[in-house]
Enzyme design. Structure first.
Site, PDB file in Angstrom:
ATOM      1  N   GLN A 119       1.186  -1.028  -0.052  1.00  0.00           N
ATOM      2  CA  GLN A 119       0.169  -0.180   0.054  1.00  0.00           C
ATOM      3  C   GLN A 119       1.071   0.967   0.060  1.00  0.00           C
ATOM      4  OE1 GLN A 119      -3.507  -0.677   2.692  1.00  0.00           O
ATOM      5  NE2 GLN A 119      -4.004   1.567   2.194  1.00  0.00           N
ATOM      6  N   SER A 157       4.682  -6.342   3.005  1.00  0.00           N
ATOM      7  CA  SER A 157       2.680  -5.682   3.823  1.00  0.00           C
ATOM      8  C   SER A 157       2.248  -6.623   3.142  1.00  0.00           C
ATOM      9  CB  SER A 157       2.554  -4.649   4.051  1.00  0.00           C
ATOM     10  OG  SER A 157       1.820  -4.302   4.802  1.00  0.00           O
ATOM     11  N   LEU A 158       1.047  -5.951   2.010  1.00  0.00           N
ATOM     12  CA  LEU A 158       0.350  -6.266   1.345  1.00  0.00           C
ATOM     13  C   LEU A 158       0.700  -7.164  -0.238  1.00  0.00           C
ATOM     14  CD1 LEU A 158      -2.372  -6.549  -0.554  1.00  0.00           C
ATOM     15  CD2 LEU A 158      -1.227  -4.128  -1.160  1.00  0.00           C
ATOM     16  N   ARG A 177      -9.038  -7.729   4.506  1.00  0.00           N
ATOM     17  CA  ARG A 177      -8.229  -7.432   4.994  1.00  0.00           C
ATOM     18  C   ARG A 177      -8.382  -5.441   5.167  1.00  0.00           C
ATOM     19  NH1 ARG A 177      -2.726  -5.612   3.821  1.00  0.00           N
ATOM     20  NH2 ARG A 177      -0.930  -6.471   5.221  1.00  0.00           N
ATOM     21  N   HIS A 202       0.498  -2.515  10.781  1.00  0.00           N
ATOM     22  CA  HIS A 202       1.995  -2.777  11.619  1.00  0.00           C
ATOM     23  C   HIS A 202       2.697  -2.536  13.132  1.00  0.00           C
ATOM     24  CE1 HIS A 202       2.277  -4.792   8.093  1.00  0.00           C
ATOM     25  NE2 HIS A 202       1.814  -3.653   7.365  1.00  0.00           N
ATOM     26  N   GLN A 248       1.960 -10.589  10.646  1.00  0.00           N
ATOM     27  CA  GLN A 248       2.819  -9.707   9.985  1.00  0.00           C
ATOM     28  C   GLN A 248       1.318  -8.138   9.919  1.00  0.00           C
ATOM     29  OE1 GLN A 248       1.029  -8.308   6.198  1.00  0.00           O
ATOM     30  NE2 GLN A 248       2.188  -9.459   5.189  1.00  0.00           N
TER      31      GLN A 248
END
Length: 310
Positions: free
Chosen positions: A10, A90-91, A115, A199, A248
């Site tokens: 993102q 991440s994503l 998510r 996070h 994560q």
């Protein structure tokens, strides 16, 4: 030459991303159409025409980036380019799992939309914040977060480069950490325009909801190892991947450690696949002697193929 494919997260989105892929590749068009069928809206139109405010809403951003990244990856695959390792920021870890043959694309887009929604719903609007701290190392930023945590939840969220560390948590605590960072010599502190403090511990409710969804999804053994955000270690099993995806959400993205691990394991070339070149810039700051390419449209694909051939 030993290649790793890396996939953005993102913040890499922009209106117009993937448009040239869509115009020039039937395979890419099929990927966008498949995503639209799963999600119930025109993903191609959102990516290529916006509006920006909708594209930047987390539950739309995440499937849009994943779809664009997978479309770019399918073209790379068609050209016969392969990787020895994968990683996603991440994503981007979901895109990596699609590329590893572990997670079906239809399951991936459905999961990342949920998510994004769970992340948004975990923290009321205005309660959370994130900021990038430039010019201080990880130890210094961790000490700052610990000191500022008397004001609420704040911790490191993304260890992006040796001197670019993102913090996240409750707004009051993040603002206190920003002030401390300035006092302690940070070169620059940039508040991030995000609606969700990713996070950090505030994401635990979202992680619990995601875990329930993942329990009903099949993740096959990985055909290519993925170095995970949460441990910066390679995994090859579907169960390990599920654990990493849940972990994560409320833990920092160990991007520096992940890149260093890949270099340690023999990676000499990183190819960023998906919108933008954010990860390329980070890798450049972490590993000085590697080749870095990116693929997000037909022109950058051809440039990457020429670079790798040379």
């Amino acid at each position: 030459m030993t290649v790793a494919f890396i996939f953005p997260g993102q913040g890499s989105q922009y209106v117009g991303m993937g448009a040239k892929l869509y115009e020039t590749s039937e395979t890419a068009r099929q990927i966008y159409h498949a995503a639209g069928k799963v999600l119930g809206f025109d993903v191609a139109q959102l990516c290529h025409q916006g509006p920006a405010d909708r594209l930047n809403r987390t539950e739309y951003t995440q499937p849009a980036i994943l779809t664009t990244s997978v479309a770019a990856w399918t073209l790379v695959k068609e050209k016969g380019l392969s990787a020895s390792m994968l990683a996603g920021h991440s994503l981007g870890e979901y895109t990596a799992l699609v590329a590893a043959g572990s997670l079906a694309f239809s399951d991936a887009v459905a999961l990342v939309q949920k998510r994004g929604r769970y992340m948004q719903e975990a923290v009321p609007a205005g309660v959370g914040a994130m900021a990038a701290v430039l010019g201080l190392d990880r130890t210094a930023v961790e000490a700052i977060c610990e000191a500022a945590s008397v004001h609420g939840v704040v911790s490191t969220a993304n260890i992006n480069s040796p001197v670019q560390i993102v913090i996240g948590g409750e707004r009051r605590a993040v603002e206190a950490a920003m002030a401390l960072a300035k006092e302690r010599g940070a070169k620059r502190i940039i508040p991030l325009a995000v609606s969700v403090p990713s996070h950090c511990a505030l994401m635990k409710p979202a992680a619990e909801r995601l875990a329930r969804d993942l329990s009903g999804v099949t993740l096959r053994p990985l055909q290519i190892p993925i170095v995970t955000n949460v441990d910066a270690a390679p995994i090859t099993s579907g169960d390990s991947a599920k654990t990493a995806l849940v972990g994560q959400l409320a833990a920092p993205v160990l991007w520096v450690d992940s890149v260093q691990r890949m270099v340690q394991d023999g990676i000499t070339t990183f190819v960023e696949i998906g919108p933008g070149t954010v990860l390329s810039g980070l890798v450049k700051r972490i590993a000085k002697d590697v080749t870095i390419c990116h693929v997000e449209d037909p022109d950058s694909l051809e440039a990457t193929l020429r670079e790798l051939a040379a």
